[in-house]
Design a protein around this motif. Structure first.
Motif, short mmCIF file in Angstrom:
data_model
loop_
_atom_site.label_atom_id
_atom_site.label_comp_id
_atom_site.label_asym_id
_atom_site.label_seq_id
_atom_site.Cartn_x
_atom_site.Cartn_y
_atom_site.Cartn_z
N ASN A 37 1.03 -0.83 0.38
CA ASN A 37 0.21 0.50 0.31
C ASN A 37 1.03 1.01 0.10
N CYS A 38 1.89 1.80 0.70
CA CYS A 38 3.02 2.35 0.47
C CYS A 38 4.54 1.39 1.04
N SER B 169 3.09 10.40 10.66
CA SER B 169 1.91 10.69 8.96
C SER B 169 1.52 9.32 9.36
N ILE B 170 2.13 8.38 9.51
CA ILE B 170 1.57 7.04 9.12
C ILE B 170 0.10 7.27 10.09
N ASP B 171 0.61 7.26 11.78
CA ASP B 171 -1.04 7.29 11.75
C ASP B 171 -1.58 8.68 11.74
N ASN B 172 -1.41 8.97 10.83
CA ASN B 172 -2.62 10.35 10.59
C ASN B 172 -2.84 10.16 9.19
N PHE B 173 -2.47 9.29 8.84
CA PHE B 173 -3.01 8.81 7.24
C PHE B 173 -3.65 7.52 7.87
N TRP B 174 -2.82 6.93 7.70
CA TRP B 174 -3.93 5.36 7.28
C TRP B 174 -4.18 5.36 8.82
N THR C 32 -5.96 7.16 10.91
CA THR C 32 -6.62 9.10 10.96
C THR C 32 -8.11 9.27 10.30
N THR C 33 -6.72 9.14 9.16
CA THR C 33 -7.92 9.80 8.05
C THR C 33 -8.25 8.92 7.24
N VAL C 34 -7.80 7.88 6.22
CA VAL C 34 -8.33 7.09 5.62
C VAL C 34 -9.50 5.42 6.99
#
Length: 139
Positions: free
Chosen positions: A107-108, A125-130, A132-134
């Motif tokens: 996935n990345c 960044s991992i926390d924010n994206f994977w 929290t965001t998605v």
């Protein structure tokens, strides 16, 4: 959220734990040290019979017993596991490793920094994206 870290280097495990702690990520981190143990964890076999299904996998490529590329391939070919996001988190900057990882449906791909501050930024960044965001699949 359950995170599975597949990492054989104790220093990198410690660094990941510290970075997640510094980033104030309140998720459960499970660690296995090789590719065989990763698959046992995911299939809930052997010592991992009660293991939770991870919401996210952080996967090193260079592992003993079964390398990360083989683990990634097996995960993404298995209908029961293929939807779990896999973040390749490795020291390799080799273009071949990057292309192979994406060809195997990672996935990345993130190259591990050596400095704690940079590692904390990646953890955030991992926390924010994977986490929290998605929207992740809940199976």
């Amino acid at each position: 959220m359950e995170i599975l870290l597949v990492e054989d280097n104790p220093g990198d495990v410690r660094l990941t734990r510290e970075a997640l702690k510094e980033a104030k990520i309140q998720n459960q981190l499970h660690v296995v040290e090789d590719g065989v143990a990763a698959m046992e964890f995911l299939y809930q076999k052997g010592p991992y019979v009660d293991a939770p299904r991870p919401h996210l996998i952080l996967l090193d490529l260079n592992l003993p017993k079964k390398d990360g590329r083989e683990v990634l391939q097996e995960i993404k070919q298995n209908p029961a596991l293929k939807r779990i996001p896999v973040v390749v988190l490795t020291t390799s900057r080799d273009k071949k490793d990057i292309l192979t990882s994406y060809d195997l449906h990672a996935n990345c791909y993130v190259t591990k920094p050596v400095e704690l501050d940079q590692f904390i930024q990646i953890a955030k960044s991992i926390d924010n994206f994977w986490l929290t965001t998605v929207s992740l699949p809940n199976e």
